[in-house]
Design a protein around this motif. Sequence first.
Motif, short mmCIF file in Angstrom:
data_model
loop_
_atom_site.label_atom_id
_atom_site.label_comp_id
_atom_site.label_asym_id
_atom_site.label_seq_id
_atom_site.Cartn_x
_atom_site.Cartn_y
_atom_site.Cartn_z
N GLU A 171 2.44 -4.92 4.02
CA GLU A 171 3.16 -4.97 5.30
C GLU A 171 4.50 -4.23 5.26
O GLU A 171 4.83 -3.48 6.18
CB GLU A 171 3.38 -6.42 5.72
CG GLU A 171 4.00 -6.53 7.10
CD GLU A 171 4.10 -7.97 7.59
OE1 GLU A 171 4.60 -8.15 8.70
OE2 GLU A 171 3.68 -8.89 6.87
N SER A 216 -1.60 -0.74 16.98
CA SER A 216 -0.28 -1.01 17.54
C SER A 216 0.47 -2.06 16.73
O SER A 216 1.57 -2.46 17.10
CB SER A 216 -0.42 -1.47 18.99
OG SER A 216 -1.25 -2.61 19.06
N SER A 217 -0.14 -2.50 15.62
CA SER A 217 0.52 -3.49 14.78
C SER A 217 0.19 -3.24 13.31
O SER A 217 -0.85 -2.66 12.99
CB SER A 217 0.09 -4.90 15.16
OG SER A 217 -1.24 -5.14 14.74
N LYS A 218 1.06 -3.72 12.44
CA LYS A 218 0.83 -3.62 11.00
C LYS A 218 -0.41 -4.42 10.61
O LYS A 218 -1.18 -4.00 9.74
CB LYS A 218 2.04 -4.14 10.23
CG LYS A 218 3.25 -3.26 10.36
CD LYS A 218 4.42 -3.82 9.55
CE LYS A 218 5.64 -2.95 9.69
NZ LYS A 218 6.74 -3.41 8.81
N GLN A 219 -0.63 -5.54 11.28
CA GLN A 219 -1.77 -6.39 10.92
C GLN A 219 -3.10 -5.67 11.16
O GLN A 219 -4.03 -5.78 10.36
CB GLN A 219 -1.76 -7.72 11.68
CG GLN A 219 -2.81 -8.69 11.19
CD GLN A 219 -2.72 -8.97 9.69
OE1 GLN A 219 -1.67 -9.36 9.19
NE2 GLN A 219 -3.81 -8.75 8.97
N LYS A 220 -3.19 -4.92 12.25
CA LYS A 220 -4.43 -4.18 12.52
C LYS A 220 -4.69 -3.14 11.42
O LYS A 220 -5.82 -2.92 11.02
CB LYS A 220 -4.37 -3.52 13.89
CG LYS A 220 -4.51 -4.51 15.02
CD LYS A 220 -4.51 -3.84 16.37
CE LYS A 220 -4.61 -4.89 17.46
NZ LYS A 220 -4.60 -4.33 18.80
#
Length: 147
Positions: free
Chosen positions: A8, A135-139
Amino acid sequence: MLKSLIVEDTIGVKVHCRNWEDAIKAGTSLLINKNIITQAYEDAIFKNFAELGPYMVIAPGIVLSHARPENSVKTLSMSLVTLEKPIEFGSECNDPVELIITLAAIDSNSHIAALKDLMDLFMNAKDLTTILKASSKQKILDVINKY
């Protein structure tokens, strides 16, 4: 291997950059901030670009920035940055770039397995597209964790 190197704190999503230099710094700054590399490593990457041209643009839209391991790398790691808007790096075949991977290798061998995983990812069009559109680090992590 890849999921242990891209975490992350070493991911940047839809980062705004004005030029290729900003894009390289977006990747190196994530590693500098975690004390994985020093400023000297970033300087060595820029020196390589100045001397050798945009050879680090390894595939359409993808840069693998790196320098020699002896150039101030403390821990094997990688950063991954997606760009808000694609940027020209001066590569006839592979511009514009929208994904920057910065490799911080501690020697000539320990990163080989991670590069194999990275190439497998690049060959999977669906996963690569998911990362580019994320659009997110998690994706992004959801994809990386498969490798």
